[in-house]
Design a protein around this motif. Structure first.
Motif, PDB file in Angstrom:
ATOM      1  N   GLY A 180      -9.975 -13.686   6.014  1.00 55.38           N
ATOM      2  CA  GLY A 180     -10.175 -12.955   7.284  1.00 55.38           C
ATOM      3  C   GLY A 180      -9.162 -11.981   7.105  1.00 55.38           C
ATOM      4  N   TYR A 181      -8.530 -12.064   5.956  1.00 50.38           N
ATOM      5  CA  TYR A 181      -7.390 -11.652   6.318  1.00 50.38           C
ATOM      6  C   TYR A 181      -7.116 -10.458   5.128  1.00 50.38           C
ATOM      7  CZ  TYR A 181      -5.807 -13.938  10.855  1.00 50.38           C
ATOM      8  OH  TYR A 181      -5.611 -14.228  11.632  1.00 50.38           O
ATOM      9  N   SER A 182      -6.540  -9.659   5.147  1.00 49.36           N
ATOM     10  CA  SER A 182      -6.568  -8.569   3.556  1.00 49.36           C
ATOM     11  C   SER A 182      -5.132  -8.794   3.027  1.00 49.36           C
ATOM     12  CB  SER A 182      -6.308  -6.943   4.139  1.00 49.36           C
ATOM     13  OG  SER A 182      -5.257  -6.526   5.097  1.00 49.36           O
ATOM     14  N   GLN A 183      -4.089  -9.296   3.863  1.00 49.90           N
ATOM     15  CA  GLN A 183      -2.972  -9.557   2.804  1.00 49.90           C
ATOM     16  C   GLN A 183      -2.051 -10.978   3.673  1.00 49.90           C
ATOM     17  OE1 GLN A 183      -0.616  -6.357   2.134  1.00 49.90           O
ATOM     18  NE2 GLN A 183       1.465  -7.963   2.300  1.00 49.90           N
ATOM     19  N   VAL A 184      -1.679 -12.272   3.118  1.00 51.28           N
ATOM     20  CA  VAL A 184      -1.241 -12.922   3.208  1.00 51.28           C
ATOM     21  C   VAL A 184       0.187 -13.265   2.833  1.00 51.28           C
ATOM     22  CG1 VAL A 184      -1.552 -15.820   3.920  1.00 51.28           C
ATOM     23  CG2 VAL A 184      -3.578 -13.707   3.994  1.00 51.28           C
ATOM     24  N   ASP A 185       0.903 -13.206   3.207  1.00 54.54           N
ATOM     25  CA  ASP A 185       2.631 -13.272   2.548  1.00 54.54           C
ATOM     26  C   ASP A 185       3.503 -14.550   3.301  1.00 54.54           C
ATOM     27  OD1 ASP A 185       2.416 -11.034   1.112  1.00 54.54           O
ATOM     28  OD2 ASP A 185       3.152 -10.023   2.403  1.00 54.54           O
ATOM     29  N   PHE A 186       3.503 -15.233   1.742  1.00 58.86           N
ATOM     30  CA  PHE A 186       4.216 -16.594   2.520  1.00 58.86           C
ATOM     31  C   PHE A 186       5.364 -16.965   2.032  1.00 58.86           C
ATOM     32  CE2 PHE A 186       0.364 -17.661   1.971  1.00 58.86           C
ATOM     33  CZ  PHE A 186      -0.479 -18.379   2.905  1.00 58.86           C
ATOM     34  N   TYR A 187       5.855 -16.590   3.241  1.00 58.77           N
ATOM     35  CA  TYR A 187       8.083 -17.515   3.586  1.00 58.77           C
ATOM     36  C   TYR A 187       8.287 -18.712   3.577  1.00 58.77           C
ATOM     37  CZ  TYR A 187       7.912 -11.329   3.254  1.00 58.77           C
ATOM     38  OH  TYR A 187       7.051 -10.459   2.872  1.00 58.77           O
ATOM     39  N   ILE A 188       8.165 -18.835   2.359  1.00 55.17           N
ATOM     40  CA  ILE A 188       8.074 -20.185   2.370  1.00 55.17           C
ATOM     41  C   ILE A 188       8.966 -21.702   1.295  1.00 55.17           C
ATOM     42  CG2 ILE A 188       6.319 -20.744   4.538  1.00 55.17           C
ATOM     43  CD1 ILE A 188       4.530 -22.184   2.143  1.00 55.17           C
ATOM     44  N   ASN A 189       9.379 -22.641   1.997  1.00 58.80           N
ATOM     45  CA  ASN A 189      10.244 -22.764   1.095  1.00 58.80           C
ATOM     46  C   ASN A 189       9.199 -23.683  -0.389  1.00 58.80           C
ATOM     47  OD1 ASN A 189       9.290 -26.146   1.498  1.00 58.80           O
ATOM     48  ND2 ASN A 189      10.874 -25.632   2.926  1.00 58.80           N
ATOM     49  N   ILE A 190       9.673 -23.956  -1.502  1.00 61.06           N
ATOM     50  CA  ILE A 190       8.694 -24.279  -2.877  1.00 61.06           C
ATOM     51  C   ILE A 190       7.999 -25.745  -2.006  1.00 61.06           C
ATOM     52  CG2 ILE A 190       9.264 -23.083  -4.263  1.00 61.06           C
ATOM     53  CD1 ILE A 190      11.518 -25.453  -4.953  1.00 61.06           C
ATOM     54  N   ASP A 194      -3.345 -11.811  -6.114  1.00 61.20           N
ATOM     55  CA  ASP A 194      -3.144 -10.012  -4.783  1.00 61.20           C
ATOM     56  C   ASP A 194      -3.336 -10.521  -3.661  1.00 61.20           C
ATOM     57  OD1 ASP A 194      -3.349  -9.611  -7.576  1.00 61.20           O
ATOM     58  OD2 ASP A 194      -5.305  -8.377  -7.988  1.00 61.20           O
ATOM     59  N   LYS A 195      -4.175 -11.539  -3.259  1.00 62.73           N
ATOM     60  CA  LYS A 195      -4.112 -11.116  -1.886  1.00 62.73           C
ATOM     61  C   LYS A 195      -3.506 -12.287  -0.755  1.00 62.73           C
ATOM     62  CE  LYS A 195      -7.514 -12.546   1.962  1.00 62.73           C
ATOM     63  NZ  LYS A 195      -9.075 -12.504   2.313  1.00 62.73           N
ATOM     64  N   PHE A 196      -3.031 -13.915  -1.769  1.00 64.11           N
ATOM     65  CA  PHE A 196      -2.031 -14.486  -0.897  1.00 64.11           C
ATOM     66  C   PHE A 196      -1.020 -14.686  -1.652  1.00 64.11           C
ATOM     67  CE2 PHE A 196      -6.947 -15.802  -0.118  1.00 64.11           C
ATOM     68  CZ  PHE A 196      -6.543 -15.800   1.012  1.00 64.11           C
ATOM     69  N   LYS A 197       0.294 -14.107  -1.339  1.00 64.00           N
ATOM     70  CA  LYS A 197       1.754 -14.024  -1.718  1.00 64.00           C
ATOM     71  C   LYS A 197       2.655 -14.714  -1.613  1.00 64.00           C
ATOM     72  CE  LYS A 197       0.851 -10.064  -3.777  1.00 64.00           C
ATOM     73  NZ  LYS A 197       0.205  -8.194  -3.124  1.00 64.00           N
TER      74      LYS A 197
END
Length: 157
Positions: free
Chosen positions: A109-119, A134-137
């Motif tokens: 349901g989201y157009s862009q999801v950026d993950f700022y999380i550790n490996i 392209d959507k989930f980074k």
């Protein structure tokens, strides 16, 4: 839905009383800086915890011992000096956690999801999100704290 959201790491330094998740970890410089950045640049954000999974910023949580997916020697030694207890999570439990995070909201349901999380958090999540890079980074952190702090401080307006 044309919403841009972020998912950020929790922090190892916690308050010792129940409070909203956005406040629980704000003793940590990196957590606070990233939180401030995503609050300024994203429509919405979530905080990711090994214990609680995906949390809304205003979700009230209790303090807890560190829950870790991979513990390097340097972190074990630092935690011991600080009097903290690290609770390692077995691989099967990590996989279950990753599925629970995936199932917790409607990611599509989201157009862009950026993950700022550790490996270590990304590893059990990756298979759920790699179908649409392209959507989930996933934005990888640098090895040391200083360069990460500098990068996010530079993004703050």
């Amino acid at each position: 839905m044309n919403k841009k959201i972020a998912v950020i790491n929790c922090g190892s330094t916690k308050k010792d009383n129940a409070c909203p998740s956005r406040e629980m970890y704000d003793k940590g410089h990196l957590f606070r800086t990233i939180r401030d950045f995503v609050e300024q640049d994203y429509d919405e954000y979530y905080i990711l915890s090994g214990k609680y999974g995906l949390m809304k910023p205003n979700e009230v949580i209790e303090p807890y011992e560190d829950v870790v997916f991979f513990v390097q020697k340097i972190f074990r030694e630092r935690a011991k000096k600080e009097g903290r207890i690290l609770k390692p999570v077995p691989k099967l439990e990590q996989e279950k956690w990753g599925k629970e995070v995936w199932d917790s909201i409607d990611w599509e349901g989201y157009s862009q999801v950026d993950f700022y999380i550790n490996i270590y958090y990304w590893a059990p999540l990756k298979k759920h999100f790699e179908h649409n890079p392209d959507k989930f980074k996933h934005h990888k952190f640098k090895r040391r704290l200083g360069p990460n702090l500098k990068e996010f401080k530079n993004k703050l307006k």
